[in-house]
Design a protein around this motif. Structure first.
Motif, PDB file in Angstrom:
ATOM      1  N   LEU A   1     -43.940 115.531  24.177  1.00  0.00           N
ATOM      2  CA  LEU A   1     -45.165 115.797  23.518  1.00  0.00           C
ATOM      3  C   LEU A   1     -44.957 115.318  21.743  1.00  0.00           C
ATOM      4  O   LEU A   1     -46.142 115.140  21.298  1.00  0.00           O
ATOM      5  CB  LEU A   1     -45.271 117.326  23.392  1.00  0.00           C
ATOM      6  CG  LEU A   1     -45.650 117.885  24.996  1.00  0.00           C
ATOM      7  CD1 LEU A   1     -45.799 119.338  24.961  1.00  0.00           C
ATOM      8  CD2 LEU A   1     -46.837 117.306  25.553  1.00  0.00           C
ATOM      9  N   ARG A   2     -44.036 114.950  21.630  1.00  0.00           N
ATOM     10  CA  ARG A   2     -43.848 114.498  20.095  1.00  0.00           C
ATOM     11  C   ARG A   2     -44.249 112.992  20.017  1.00  0.00           C
ATOM     12  O   ARG A   2     -44.499 112.394  19.070  1.00  0.00           O
ATOM     13  CB  ARG A   2     -42.662 114.565  19.469  1.00  0.00           C
ATOM     14  CG  ARG A   2     -41.871 115.846  19.354  1.00  0.00           C
ATOM     15  CD  ARG A   2     -40.312 115.490  18.412  1.00  0.00           C
ATOM     16  NE  ARG A   2     -40.012 117.252  18.576  1.00  0.00           N
ATOM     17  CZ  ARG A   2     -38.856 117.244  19.484  1.00  0.00           C
ATOM     18  NH1 ARG A   2     -38.209 116.303  19.929  1.00  0.00           N
ATOM     19  NH2 ARG A   2     -38.120 118.444  19.462  1.00  0.00           N
ATOM     20  N   ASP A   3     -44.222 112.274  21.149  1.00  0.00           N
ATOM     21  CA  ASP A   3     -44.356 110.904  21.054  1.00  0.00           C
ATOM     22  C   ASP A   3     -45.521 110.470  22.139  1.00  0.00           C
ATOM     23  O   ASP A   3     -46.579 110.508  21.390  1.00  0.00           O
ATOM     24  CB  ASP A   3     -43.053 110.548  21.762  1.00  0.00           C
ATOM     25  CG  ASP A   3     -42.885 108.696  21.734  1.00  0.00           C
ATOM     26  OD1 ASP A   3     -43.640 108.181  20.952  1.00  0.00           O
ATOM     27  OD2 ASP A   3     -42.199 108.024  22.509  1.00  0.00           O
ATOM     28  N   ALA A   4     -45.152 110.232  23.273  1.00  0.00           N
ATOM     29  CA  ALA A   4     -46.435 109.467  23.940  1.00  0.00           C
ATOM     30  C   ALA A   4     -47.616 110.439  24.169  1.00  0.00           C
ATOM     31  O   ALA A   4     -48.593 110.008  24.376  1.00  0.00           O
ATOM     32  CB  ALA A   4     -45.847 109.136  25.459  1.00  0.00           C
ATOM     33  N   LYS A   5     -47.391 111.591  24.436  1.00  0.00           N
ATOM     34  CA  LYS A   5     -48.496 112.476  24.752  1.00  0.00           C
ATOM     35  C   LYS A   5     -48.818 113.528  23.847  1.00  0.00           C
ATOM     36  O   LYS A   5     -49.658 114.350  23.712  1.00  0.00           O
ATOM     37  CB  LYS A   5     -47.947 113.612  25.834  1.00  0.00           C
ATOM     38  CG  LYS A   5     -47.692 112.912  27.383  1.00  0.00           C
ATOM     39  CD  LYS A   5     -48.960 112.292  27.566  1.00  0.00           C
ATOM     40  CE  LYS A   5     -48.762 111.680  28.898  1.00  0.00           C
ATOM     41  NZ  LYS A   5     -49.964 110.899  29.626  1.00  0.00           N
TER      42      LYS A   5
END
Length: 220
Positions: A106-110
Motif C-alpha cells: 500500500l506504500r508502493d504499487a497500491k
C-alpha cells in the motif's frame, strides 16, 4: 410496510435498476433488518413487473443482504449484537497484522488505490450518502486483508463483509457528523503506512467501542 419505494435516478425496469433502489433502501435504513420485502408492494410503488424484481431480490440474496424464506417471502437479513461483538473482537486481533503485512504494497504499487478509497469515503460522508459511505468503508478495510498476501486473512474478511455491511447500515447514521468516519480511516491509513502497528491497534480499539460494547451472549 409503511415505506414507499421510489426511483433515485431515471426510472428503469432492468433488474440492476431495481436492485439499486432496494439496496439503497436497505442500507440507508428505509427498510429495517428483519423486515419483509413484499413483492406486490414494491412492484406497485416502482411500476414494474415481478420478473426484474425477483432478479433483483436474487442478487441481494447473493450479496447477503436478503434471505428468502420458503412460502413466506424475502426478508432483510438481521445481524445480532453477538455477531457484531464477536467479529469486532477477532478483527481487533488480526486486522493490525493484516495492516502490517499489506503496508509495503500500500506504500508502493497500491498507494493510489488506497488514496482513491479514502477520497471516495470523504465524498460519500460529506454528502451524507449512507450506502456509498458504507461501500467505501468496507473497501478501505478490504484493502488491508486483500493485499496482506495471506489467503487465510482475506478469507476471514470475506466471511464477515456482508454482516459488516448491515452493521454499518445501522452504525453510520448514529454519527452526528458522518465526516468523522473518513477522518478516522485516514488516520488508520497513516498509521499503517508509517509502520506504527501498535498505534493502528489502539486506534482500531477506539473505533470499535460501539461494536465491542454489543451483547456478547444471547439473552437467557
Amino acid at each position: 410496510m409503511d415505506c414507499r419505494f421510489e426511483w433515485q435516478e431515471q426510472r428503469t425496469t432492468t433488474p440492476d435498476g431495481v436492485y439499486r433502489v432496494l439496496r439503497t433502501a436497505i442500507l440507508d435504513g428505509t427498510v429495517s433488518p428483519g423486515e419483509q420485502l413484499r413483492e406486490t408492494h414494491i412492484a406497485t410503488d416502482l411500476g414494474i413487473s415481478r420478473s426484474p424484481l425477483r432478479e433483483a431480490l436474487t442478487k441481494l440474496e447473493e450479496e447477503g443482504l436478503v434471505v428468502k424464506v420458503p412460502f413466506r417471502g424475502s426478508f432483510v437479513v438481521e445481524v445480532s449484537d453477538r455477531d457484531v461483538s464477536e467479529i469486532a473482537s477477532i478483527r481487533l486481533l488480526v486486522e493490525p497484522y493484516a495492516a502490517e503485512l499489506a503496508a509495503p504494497t500500500l506504500r508502493d504499487a497500491k498507494r493510489p488505490l488506497l488514496k482513491q478509497t479514502i477520497e471516495e469515503l470523504y465524498r460519500a460522508t460529506d454528502a451524507n450518502d449512507i450506502p456509498a459511505s458504507i461501500d467505501a468503508h468496507l473497501r478501505f478495510h478490504r484493502l488491508f486483508y486483500e493485499h496482506s498476501g495471506n489467503a487465510a486473512l482475506y478469507s476471514l474478511w470475506s466471511g464477515w463483509e456482508n454482516k459488516l455491511r448491515l452493521y454499518f447500515a445501522a452504525d453510520h447514521p448514529t454519527y452526528s457528523d458522518l465526516h468523522q468516519v473518513a477522518v478516522e480511516h485516514e488516520k488508520l491509513a497513516e498509521l499503517a503506512l508509517n509502520g506504527d502497528i501498535e498505534g493502528y491497534r489502539k486506534e482500531t480499539l477506539s473505533q470499535f467501542q460501539n461494536a465491542l460494547g454489543a451483547e456478547t451472549a444471547d439473552p437467557a
